[in-house]
Design a protein around this motif. Sequence first.
Motif, mmCIF file in Angstrom:
data_model
loop_
_atom_site.group_PDB
_atom_site.id
_atom_site.type_symbol
_atom_site.label_atom_id
_atom_site.label_comp_id
_atom_site.label_asym_id
_atom_site.label_seq_id
_atom_site.Cartn_x
_atom_site.Cartn_y
_atom_site.Cartn_z
ATOM 1 N N VAL A 1 0.842 -1.205 0.000
ATOM 2 C CA VAL A 1 0.000 0.000 0.000
ATOM 3 C C VAL A 1 0.872 1.248 0.000
ATOM 4 C CG1 VAL A 1 -1.686 1.340 1.335
ATOM 5 C CG2 VAL A 1 -1.978 -1.128 1.078
ATOM 6 N N LEU A 2 1.904 1.265 0.854
ATOM 7 C CA LEU A 2 2.809 2.420 0.889
ATOM 8 C C LEU A 2 3.497 2.607 -0.461
ATOM 9 C CD1 LEU A 2 4.547 2.043 4.384
ATOM 10 C CD2 LEU A 2 2.524 3.369 3.794
ATOM 11 N N ASP A 3 3.964 1.499 -1.060
ATOM 12 C CA ASP A 3 4.646 1.597 -2.355
ATOM 13 C C ASP A 3 3.696 2.073 -3.448
ATOM 14 O OD1 ASP A 3 7.254 0.969 -1.703
ATOM 15 O OD2 ASP A 3 6.922 -1.184 -1.844
ATOM 16 N N ALA A 4 2.444 1.641 -3.381
ATOM 17 C CA ALA A 4 1.467 2.080 -4.377
ATOM 18 C C ALA A 4 1.236 3.591 -4.277
ATOM 19 C CB ALA A 4 0.147 1.333 -4.181
ATOM 20 N N ILE A 5 1.125 4.106 -3.071
ATOM 21 C CA ILE A 5 0.958 5.557 -2.883
ATOM 22 C C ILE A 5 2.198 6.285 -3.377
ATOM 23 C CG2 ILE A 5 0.626 7.392 -1.184
ATOM 24 C CD1 ILE A 5 -0.877 5.370 0.548
ATOM 25 N N ARG A 6 3.371 5.754 -3.048
ATOM 26 C CA ARG A 6 4.623 6.386 -3.487
ATOM 27 C C ARG A 6 4.713 6.453 -5.007
ATOM 28 N NH1 ARG A 6 9.324 4.156 -5.242
ATOM 29 N NH2 ARG A 6 8.609 2.065 -4.675
ATOM 30 N N LEU A 7 4.414 5.341 -5.673
ATOM 31 C CA LEU A 7 4.491 5.314 -7.136
ATOM 32 C C LEU A 7 3.497 6.275 -7.767
ATOM 33 C CD1 LEU A 7 4.838 1.473 -7.789
ATOM 34 C CD2 LEU A 7 6.546 3.223 -8.320
ATOM 35 N N ALA A 8 2.267 6.272 -7.258
ATOM 36 C CA ALA A 8 1.217 7.078 -7.880
ATOM 37 C C ALA A 8 1.448 8.565 -7.694
ATOM 38 C CB ALA A 8 -0.149 6.686 -7.314
ATOM 39 N N THR A 9 2.037 8.963 -6.569
ATOM 40 C CA THR A 9 2.189 10.395 -6.290
ATOM 41 C C THR A 9 3.532 10.951 -6.722
ATOM 42 O OG1 THR A 9 2.963 9.862 -4.048
ATOM 43 C CG2 THR A 9 0.608 10.303 -4.327
ATOM 44 N N SER A 10 4.455 10.092 -7.156
ATOM 45 C CA SER A 10 5.800 10.546 -7.508
ATOM 46 C C SER A 10 5.772 11.405 -8.766
ATOM 47 C CB SER A 10 6.719 9.339 -7.728
ATOM 48 O OG SER A 10 7.978 9.754 -8.210
ATOM 49 N N THR A 11 6.464 12.541 -8.719
ATOM 50 C CA THR A 11 6.558 13.412 -9.895
ATOM 51 C C THR A 11 7.779 13.074 -10.746
ATOM 52 O OG1 THR A 11 7.701 15.054 -8.529
ATOM 53 C CG2 THR A 11 5.323 15.313 -8.820
ATOM 54 N N SER A 12 8.545 12.069 -10.356
ATOM 55 C CA SER A 12 9.621 11.556 -11.203
ATOM 56 C C SER A 12 9.109 10.307 -11.909
ATOM 57 C CB SER A 12 10.864 11.226 -10.358
ATOM 58 O OG SER A 12 10.551 10.260 -9.379
ATOM 59 N N PHE A 13 9.879 9.801 -12.839
ATOM 60 C CA PHE A 13 9.411 8.666 -13.639
ATOM 61 C C PHE A 13 9.404 7.394 -12.788
ATOM 62 C CE2 PHE A 13 10.883 11.717 -16.732
ATOM 63 C CZ PHE A 13 9.884 11.676 -17.685
ATOM 64 N N PRO A 14 8.227 6.795 -12.553
ATOM 65 C CA PRO A 14 8.165 5.618 -11.674
ATOM 66 C C PRO A 14 8.576 4.317 -12.344
ATOM 67 C CG PRO A 14 5.960 6.187 -12.427
ATOM 68 C CD PRO A 14 6.904 7.233 -12.989
ATOM 69 N N SER A 15 8.678 4.298 -13.677
ATOM 70 C CA SER A 15 8.910 3.033 -14.366
ATOM 71 C C SER A 15 10.248 2.402 -14.002
ATOM 72 C CB SER A 15 8.840 3.241 -15.889
ATOM 73 O OG SER A 15 9.814 4.182 -16.306
ATOM 74 N N SER A 16 11.224 3.229 -13.610
ATOM 75 C CA SER A 16 12.552 2.694 -13.293
ATOM 76 C C SER A 16 12.550 1.799 -12.061
ATOM 77 C CB SER A 16 13.545 3.850 -13.084
ATOM 78 O OG SER A 16 13.110 4.684 -12.026
#
Length: 573
Positions: free
Chosen positions: A38-53
Amino acid sequence: MPVANVVIRNFRGIREASLDMARFHVLVGENGSGKTSVLDAIRLATSTSFPSSSLCEQDFHSSDEGPIEVGITFAAPFAVKIEDGFTEQTLLCEGVDLTIKRRDAASPGKALSDPFVVSQLCRPVEYESVEQLTDVPLPDGVNLGKLPPAVRRVSEGFEVERKGGGKARSVRSGMLHLRLDLIGYPLVFYFDRAREKESQQGFNTLLKRLTRDLNWRYRRKWVPENTDQLWTAYYDDTVGTVQEKKGQQLLNRIRPRLTELLGSEFDDLELSLLNIEEPFANAFLSRRTGLNQVDVDGLGAGVAAVLSYCLLENVSRRAKQEIIFLIDEPELHLHLQVQRRLCEDFKRADHQVIAASHSPAFVCLDNWRGLTRIEAGGSCFPSRASLDCVLEERLVSENLDDIRRYHHHRTIFSDTDADLLFASRVLLVEGPAEKYGLPRLGQLVDLDLNGATIISCNGKTKIAHYVLLCHAYGIKPFVIFDLDGEPPESTQNATLIRRLGNARYFAFRQSFEQAFGIGPDRPHKASTTLIKIDETERAQLPAEIDEALMKLREWYNEPFDRCAARHLYANAT
């Protein structure tokens, strides 16, 4: 603008989950249930840098039934600016939607293709008239006059009316990428289990980013002549103490060899102690008394973890933006008293803290809206279904609100009762004699109760409050209580049985203690009962105790029907 709601689909072990978030929110659950996900999902969704890496194939749910989807809704909107001809439009947005798919074809014009296609879009607020937003808290620098007259969802995106009239602007979803010009968007910081590294030099750590900023501020105002003079004096004093012997062994012999091999002069080669233009490049945090220094590693992992949190908290406050902290297991390396102080700090903080924890020290029963229990697969409790059940002519959610209203977290529940939320099976009993006596009695009939959490409710009248928590958080309870010589239909007994809903229970005709021949007027009743239990053999078990143990064994050994645990009050009115 804290996170208000999170919806997750097909991410790691979570098939589908929906969570409402409080300002201070704690996720609990068994190992592998999905708290960190859940924490990682929030981090990925809200990140303004490219999450694909930071993605890998294992991030997709094992069912392989679709893309990863994460929807974040904030408690207050932010704004995004998009181009509109020679001008721009300011759109109010309520959240962010992240979608991650496996790539079907190679990226055109690229030698190497990213295996995933990531879509991370702002979600505009829809309205027919800007007057509908009168009571909506707007980001700093945004007022109603800057917003379009109306924003409507259409098949391929949104239709935005222009202030001056004319044809409405069509905004495709792909034009709302999160990395646009954002106003009032929160800063999201993630503390993983290795957060103590944030206070040390390393790739993109907090201390590294901080020292880079300090180097920039230093370099902007330095006076080279003064620096050169001071540095030369310090260098000569420091290196001069070892120059005669070490110099002959090291640099004095290396300089001519380099000149000979490379054809260049190396007389200015030195053993540098400091990067003169970036003096903070190798800085480290330490405690210093005179010439004695102890760096962060020497202070202990717990101190380093708290130091990282305090450092980031202080730096982030200077940003003058809404802050959201995601913390995985805040209890790591911390003494219990420090855990409790840190919890109190989280509760008082003016920023949002979302934590995943295994420690009861971070569970505040009076803040039930800030507690989510997660089961494997992503089932989250309290659920809307459990909260909307009616108990004694009131919703379960209204009964839970009584915990804070009447200070039940102080007068009914004890500090150790938070253990209830970390168990799938809970045995609720009246007092200490049952709590400590039943595991011993279970051994006599080959019933190992180590897999159940046993809670002493300190009296029959308080049992219903614990059952309420079990219902709300999807926990399977078994209740043992005393009829005290009264029939089940008596007022007190009937009220308790009714409030148990569908929970399994066993009631002693008189009491647990009296089943062993220990009357209510016996001094030190609980201690005497435990001594009696220690002396009891299998063949000496009273018939009523044997009956209770058989009922308990039946409950304990049956397959855990989680649906049954979720609907204790399915028939309650």
